[in-house]
Enzyme design. Structure first.
Site, PDB file in Angstrom:
ATOM      1  N   THR A  90     -31.229  -7.769 -10.581  1.00 34.24           N
ATOM      2  CA  THR A  90     -29.933  -8.010 -10.875  1.00 34.24           C
ATOM      3  C   THR A  90     -28.793  -7.528  -9.884  1.00 34.24           C
ATOM      4  O   THR A  90     -27.816  -7.840  -9.766  1.00 34.24           O
ATOM      5  CB  THR A  90     -29.702  -7.257 -12.214  1.00 34.24           C
ATOM      6  OG1 THR A  90     -30.430  -7.971 -13.315  1.00 34.24           O
ATOM      7  CG2 THR A  90     -28.130  -7.403 -12.725  1.00 34.24           C
ATOM      8  N   ASN A  97     -35.342   3.755 -10.439  1.00 34.71           N
ATOM      9  CA  ASN A  97     -34.871   2.352 -11.129  1.00 34.71           C
ATOM     10  C   ASN A  97     -34.932   2.254 -12.399  1.00 34.71           C
ATOM     11  O   ASN A  97     -34.245   1.773 -13.200  1.00 34.71           O
ATOM     12  CB  ASN A  97     -35.227   1.246 -10.209  1.00 34.71           C
ATOM     13  CG  ASN A  97     -34.736   1.100  -8.805  1.00 34.71           C
ATOM     14  OD1 ASN A  97     -33.691   1.689  -8.460  1.00 34.71           O
ATOM     15  ND2 ASN A  97     -35.167  -0.014  -8.042  1.00 34.71           N
ATOM     16  N   ARG A 112      -4.162   1.172   5.068  1.00 36.43           N
ATOM     17  CA  ARG A 112      -3.335   0.290   5.887  1.00 36.43           C
ATOM     18  C   ARG A 112      -2.948   1.709   6.845  1.00 36.43           C
ATOM     19  O   ARG A 112      -2.858   2.774   6.639  1.00 36.43           O
ATOM     20  CB  ARG A 112      -1.979  -0.005   5.134  1.00 36.43           C
ATOM     21  CG  ARG A 112      -2.448  -1.308   4.407  1.00 36.43           C
ATOM     22  CD  ARG A 112      -1.037  -1.587   3.692  1.00 36.43           C
ATOM     23  NE  ARG A 112      -0.086  -1.973   4.492  1.00 36.43           N
ATOM     24  CZ  ARG A 112       1.136  -2.484   4.093  1.00 36.43           C
ATOM     25  NH1 ARG A 112       1.324  -2.446   2.776  1.00 36.43           N
ATOM     26  NH2 ARG A 112       2.002  -3.055   4.840  1.00 36.43           N
ATOM     27  N   HIS A 113      -2.338   1.122   8.093  1.00 42.33           N
ATOM     28  CA  HIS A 113      -1.740   1.968   8.804  1.00 42.33           C
ATOM     29  C   HIS A 113      -0.459   2.679   8.513  1.00 42.33           C
ATOM     30  O   HIS A 113      -0.168   2.444   7.374  1.00 42.33           O
ATOM     31  CB  HIS A 113      -1.414   1.214  10.122  1.00 42.33           C
ATOM     32  CG  HIS A 113      -0.551   0.094   9.884  1.00 42.33           C
ATOM     33  ND1 HIS A 113       0.604   0.394   9.586  1.00 42.33           N
ATOM     34  CD2 HIS A 113      -0.834  -1.279   9.637  1.00 42.33           C
ATOM     35  CE1 HIS A 113       1.300  -0.864   9.196  1.00 42.33           C
ATOM     36  NE2 HIS A 113       0.419  -1.867   9.460  1.00 42.33           N
ATOM     37  N   ASN A 133       7.423  -2.067   9.673  1.00 43.03           N
ATOM     38  CA  ASN A 133       7.544  -2.138   8.274  1.00 43.03           C
ATOM     39  C   ASN A 133       9.055  -1.401   7.948  1.00 43.03           C
ATOM     40  O   ASN A 133       9.520  -1.961   6.766  1.00 43.03           O
ATOM     41  CB  ASN A 133       6.512  -1.018   7.825  1.00 43.03           C
ATOM     42  CG  ASN A 133       5.158  -1.260   7.719  1.00 43.03           C
ATOM     43  OD1 ASN A 133       4.297  -0.660   8.374  1.00 43.03           O
ATOM     44  ND2 ASN A 133       4.906  -2.643   7.491  1.00 43.03           N
ATOM     45  N   ARG A 171      -0.495   0.304  15.980  1.00 39.46           N
ATOM     46  CA  ARG A 171      -0.151   0.973  14.694  1.00 39.46           C
ATOM     47  C   ARG A 171      -1.384   1.536  14.070  1.00 39.46           C
ATOM     48  O   ARG A 171      -1.257   2.587  13.301  1.00 39.46           O
ATOM     49  CB  ARG A 171       0.892   0.135  13.843  1.00 39.46           C
ATOM     50  CG  ARG A 171       0.230  -1.066  13.392  1.00 39.46           C
ATOM     51  CD  ARG A 171       1.310  -2.051  12.478  1.00 39.46           C
ATOM     52  NE  ARG A 171       0.995  -3.262  12.299  1.00 39.46           N
ATOM     53  CZ  ARG A 171       1.055  -4.344  12.863  1.00 39.46           C
ATOM     54  NH1 ARG A 171       1.401  -4.344  14.191  1.00 39.46           N
ATOM     55  NH2 ARG A 171       0.711  -5.615  12.223  1.00 39.46           N
ATOM     56  N   GLU A 230      -3.925  -7.968  12.009  1.00 39.60           N
ATOM     57  CA  GLU A 230      -3.273  -8.497  11.099  1.00 39.60           C
ATOM     58  C   GLU A 230      -3.418 -10.204  11.068  1.00 39.60           C
ATOM     59  O   GLU A 230      -3.564 -10.633  12.007  1.00 39.60           O
ATOM     60  CB  GLU A 230      -1.859  -8.009  10.835  1.00 39.60           C
ATOM     61  CG  GLU A 230      -0.848  -8.476  10.152  1.00 39.60           C
ATOM     62  CD  GLU A 230      -1.389  -8.149   8.514  1.00 39.60           C
ATOM     63  OE1 GLU A 230      -2.567  -8.622   8.017  1.00 39.60           O
ATOM     64  OE2 GLU A 230      -0.728  -7.530   7.830  1.00 39.60           O
ATOM     65  N   TYR A 234      11.428 -11.856   6.416  1.00 46.73           N
ATOM     66  CA  TYR A 234      11.223 -13.033   5.336  1.00 46.73           C
ATOM     67  C   TYR A 234      12.723 -13.813   5.243  1.00 46.73           C
ATOM     68  O   TYR A 234      12.698 -14.914   5.025  1.00 46.73           O
ATOM     69  CB  TYR A 234      10.738 -12.531   4.113  1.00 46.73           C
ATOM     70  CG  TYR A 234       9.149 -12.258   4.280  1.00 46.73           C
ATOM     71  CD1 TYR A 234       8.334 -12.856   4.637  1.00 46.73           C
ATOM     72  CD2 TYR A 234       8.959 -10.884   4.011  1.00 46.73           C
ATOM     73  CE1 TYR A 234       7.181 -12.803   4.708  1.00 46.73           C
ATOM     74  CE2 TYR A 234       7.396 -10.477   3.965  1.00 46.73           C
ATOM     75  CZ  TYR A 234       6.660 -11.433   4.492  1.00 46.73           C
ATOM     76  OH  TYR A 234       5.440 -11.063   4.587  1.00 46.73           O
ATOM     77  N   ARG A 255       4.894 -21.637   1.802  1.00 48.99           N
ATOM     78  CA  ARG A 255       4.057 -20.387   1.578  1.00 48.99           C
ATOM     79  C   ARG A 255       4.336 -19.935   0.272  1.00 48.99           C
ATOM     80  O   ARG A 255       3.318 -19.348  -0.334  1.00 48.99           O
ATOM     81  CB  ARG A 255       4.666 -19.420   2.739  1.00 48.99           C
ATOM     82  CG  ARG A 255       4.051 -18.076   2.688  1.00 48.99           C
ATOM     83  CD  ARG A 255       4.408 -17.054   3.740  1.00 48.99           C
ATOM     84  NE  ARG A 255       3.939 -15.644   3.618  1.00 48.99           N
ATOM     85  CZ  ARG A 255       4.359 -14.619   2.660  1.00 48.99           C
ATOM     86  NH1 ARG A 255       5.314 -14.727   2.034  1.00 48.99           N
ATOM     87  NH2 ARG A 255       3.719 -13.388   2.908  1.00 48.99           N
ATOM     88  N   HIS A 263      -4.698  -3.567   8.087  1.00 50.93           N
ATOM     89  CA  HIS A 263      -3.358  -4.034   7.739  1.00 50.93           C
ATOM     90  C   HIS A 263      -3.513  -4.852   6.400  1.00 50.93           C
ATOM     91  O   HIS A 263      -4.568  -5.032   5.911  1.00 50.93           O
ATOM     92  CB  HIS A 263      -2.914  -5.205   8.802  1.00 50.93           C
ATOM     93  CG  HIS A 263      -3.109  -4.663  10.258  1.00 50.93           C
ATOM     94  ND1 HIS A 263      -2.191  -4.319  10.823  1.00 50.93           N
ATOM     95  CD2 HIS A 263      -4.053  -4.722  11.125  1.00 50.93           C
ATOM     96  CE1 HIS A 263      -2.630  -3.741  12.123  1.00 50.93           C
ATOM     97  NE2 HIS A 263      -3.759  -4.008  12.236  1.00 50.93           N
TER      98      HIS A 263
END
Length: 763
Positions: free
Chosen positions: A367, A480, A568-569, A575, A620, A641, A652, A666, A707
């Protein structure tokens, strides 16, 4: 792509010694070319002192060897500052050098002629040694003031091959670091951090930083209960009405089923016997992913340019082009889409579908293996489901069956167990007719009769590969067995744990009496692969890309518990500005997080000196990992990234204003949207497959500093998230996700060390 093929092969897997890390640090090509003169000695010296920087003093090394200045302080080698309180120096010496004596010396930055030599005798450096030594160095600053520093000296003998190979790997596979003072591969060997360093800035109670999260990895849930629900039983409350299936089952229980029984009972829609297929039909695209390679008919030559797509996105065979009209091929999203396109092409249906049938005695990890395979194949984009026969048995016959139910001479028990196996297989085949690609049948399947029944049911519909798990390690088996009794619903009402263990061992003994190892068809045998002492993988009659990937995945799997830390960094300047991609350095908050992360890693992994730190090649992540000492650091291009292409460096709002069509595309499909000249999430998943394989192979903890898009993709693998959810997974800044892998499955814990100025920034 040429399909891989194995026939009756055996792969031996031998584990490396604990803590082995064979990547020497090279500073220049001259070190590699020097290898031609024989073996060499790698020397690394590190000095640690929180006070030194404030004294405006710079540490140097000088000694008896010409490389170290031949005891001339003016030619002493300067040590480079690697962190707030760390200075280091490394070099390579010929193996035939005399024993070198050396000392550390402090020089005034303003006046290098002013030297303070460390107290005590010279430090010897013997030829041919492989060791790590930690000592103190005392510098007398005045009559009443002395400076104490910790010093680590590492020596390692390197063969010419080591030097040449490591430099070649450095040149070909690793991008030179763009961060001054850091290396592409770093060997840190420090044992501890001084109490007065920044490590003390993080409280000892790490649980203080735990973030409450909704369980997403099935922690504490019996693995078999996470498998596909038995719809044939849930819908009707009784066994299937498929007369053919029940007929095969009846004959197999009696032991008189002929090999051709199922083929001879196949009927077409008019009730007449259907003719046997004369041969494989054609598929026109070399898949690269999915089922085995298909043969092209000798009398037919068709190029991929003749394949079209109808208005609903379905692939249209060439002979239907006039009916549907001529339209272009769909844009492929890497190997995942290539497999999806090929899956829709006409060809032998049984070759497009794959069933993995687990075989093995109870408590052999079937399993566990099935769950890992299911997660891996789903993550790669293959529609996969895990069908556990025990779940069917418990639903139909209850959970209070004693060991007698599993006796080989208990005709009613054998018939009942074969019946639920047939029901699970029937559900799987029905699911495949609805579009499923890979089904995993999880049961003991310990006799040829049972396996013959499954093969007859699958004939003409799918290809079967048996995966047999064999374990001879009694310690592993005992562990087990006790875990099985503790978790399985079969013993949920058993109040006496030891009585449950005895019952399970009795059940196991009944299975052992009738067990017949797999010797038929296509199979993979996993022999002692989970014990941690090596093992074998035997393969027979395996061909095709997807079966090949399965073999490669299984050879790297094991049960050794170890944590994997994902983060993440630290917050970057991009950022803060809300910009996509880029290669900016850390903000002030990001620098603080890098120090907090170093403290966290030091405390969380203080007893795991063989752990390693993985970063991307972007600065970074490298800067975030820089304060971490005591662990090797490795950069992966695959951890970079997602490539934002022409949108790299934009906000953006700028994308929405300057590229509204891309912004809208997107927004509608973030998973498959590919940035112009960049990547999609599906592309990222494809390049992360080697990272997943290596994470599965590791037996020591790993800290992955990467990232947002990359960590979303990695997290989706461990949490078994659908691909459509990958772009929506929350991976906040300055938070550590600890994933614990082991025999009980995958568990998650999150630690939030600090807030970020712009916690939602990223791709």
């Amino acid at each position: 792509m040429t399909a891989a093929r194995w026939s009756s092969a055996t792969i031996h897997r031998r584990p490396l010694p604990s803590g082995t890390f064979q990547v020497p640090l090279l500073a220049s090509p001259a070190m590699a070319t020097a290898a031609s003169s024989g073996g060499h000695q790698y020397v690394s010296v590190k000095l640690e002192s929180p006070r030194l920087a404030a004294l405006d003093l710079a540490p140097h090394l000088f000694g008896s060897h010409p490389v170290a200045g031949s005891w001339d302080p003016s030619k002493a080698l300067p040590m480079e500052r690697a962190a707030d309180a760390i200075w280091e120096l490394s070099c390579v010496l010929p193996s035939r050098h005399e024993t070198m004596d050396f000392k550390l010396v402090l020089k005034q930055k303003a006046d290098s002629s002013q030297c303070i030599v460390e107290e005590g005798p010279n430090r010897p450096l013997a030829c041919g040694s492989n060791e790590v030594e930690m000592t103190d160095a005392v510098f007398k600053l005045s009559e009443k003031d002395a400076l104490e520093c910790k010093v680590w000296v590492e020596t390692e003998m390197l063969s010419p091959f080591d030097l040449a190979a490591s430099w070649k790997a450095h040149q070909e596979n690793l991008q030179p670091s763009r961060v001054r003072g850091t290396y592409d591969v770093v060997m840190d060997v420090t044992e501890s951090r001084p109490k007065n360093d920044f490590a003390s800035g993080l409280e000892l109670d790490l649980e203080k930083y735990v973030v409450p999260t909704t369980p997403s990895m099935g922690s504490g849930v019996y693995a078999a209960n996470l498998t596909e629900n038995p719809r044939s039983l849930l819908n009707t409350g009784m066994s299937s009405n498929n007369d053919t299936t029940l007929g095969i089952l009846h004959n197999l229980v009696k032991g008189d089923a002929s090999p051709d029984h199922y083929a001879n009972t196949k009927k077409d829609v008019d009730g007449r016997h259907a003719p046997q297929q004369e041969g494989n039909r054609v598929v026109f695209v070399d898949r690269g992913v999915g089922s085995p390679r298909f043969a092209r008919p000798k009398n037919e030559t068709i190029s991929t340019s003749s394949i079209k797509q109808d208005c609903e996105g379905k692939v249209v065979p060439p002979h239907n082009i006039e009916k549907h009209g001529s339209v272009g091929m769909p844009a492929a999203e890497g190997a995942v889409a290539a497999a999806a396109v090929a899956d829709q092409m006409y060809g032998p249906k049984e070759d497009r579908k794959l069933v993995i049938v687990l075989v093995g005695l109870p408590a052999r990890g079937k399993t566990f293996t099935a769950a890992k395979l299911t997660r891996y194949l789903r993550w790669l984009g293959h529609e996969t489901k895990h069908f556990n026969v025990g779940k069917y048995r418990r639903l139909k016959h209850g959970t209070n069956q004693t060991a007698d139910f599993f006796r080989g001479d208990n005709k009613e028990g054998v018939e009942a167990r074969n019946e639920v196996a047939a029901l699970a297989m029937e559900d799987m085949l029905s699911w495949m007719e609805e579009g499923g690609q890979v089904g995993i049948c999880d049961a003991t399947n310990s006799t040829r009769n049972r396996r013959n029944m499954l093969m007859k049911m699958a004939e003409g519909k799918c290809k079967i590969i048996f995966v047999e798990t064999i374990c001879n390690d009694q310690d592993v088996l005992e562990r087990n067995i006790r875990l099985k009794v503790q978790q399985s619903p079969d013993y949920a009402e058993q109040t006496d744990f030891e009585a449950g263990v005895r019952d399970f061992k009795e059940r196991l003994a009944y299975y052992e009496k009738v067990y017949e190892p797999v010797e038929e068809g296509s199979y993979i045998k996993m022999i002692d692969m989970v014990s941690g002492n090596g093992g074998q993988l035997q393969i027979n009659n395996i061909s095709g890309y997807l079966p090949g990937r399965i073999v490669f995945f299984l050879v790297n799997c094991h049960l050794t518990p170890r944590p994997i830390l994902l983060t993440r960094h630290g917050e970057s300047l991009d950022n803060v500005g809300g910009r996509i991609g880029g290669d900016s350095s850390l903000s002030e908050a990001g620098q603080i997080y890098s120090r907090k992360l170093a403290s966290f890693v030091e405390k969380r992994l203080k007893s795991e000196r063989t752990a390693s730190i993985w970063t991307s090649t972007l600065q970074r992540t490298i800067l975030t990992a820089h304060p971490i000492i005591g662990f090797p650091k490795i950069q992966w291009r695959a951890l970079d990234e997602i490539n934002a292409g022409v949108c790299d460096g934009m906000t953006y709002d700028e994308v929405k204003k300057n590229k509204p069509e891309d912004y809208e595309s997107r927004r509608k499909d973030k998973l498959r949207y590919r940035y112009p000249r960049g990547e999609s999430y599906l592309d990222v998943i494809q390049r992360l497959e080697p990272v997943i394989i290596e994470l599965e192979r590791q037996r020591s903890p790993v800290v992955v500093i990467a990232h947002q898009a990359v960590l979303r993709s990695l997290y989706a693998y461990f949490a078994d998230k659908p691909l459509e959810e990958v772009p929506k997974i929350e991976i906040p800044l300055h938070t550590i996700i600890e994933i614990k892998m082991g025999v009980t499955g995958v568990e998650e814990k999150r630690y939030k060390l600090m807030d970020a100025v712009n916690p939602t920034a990223g791709i």
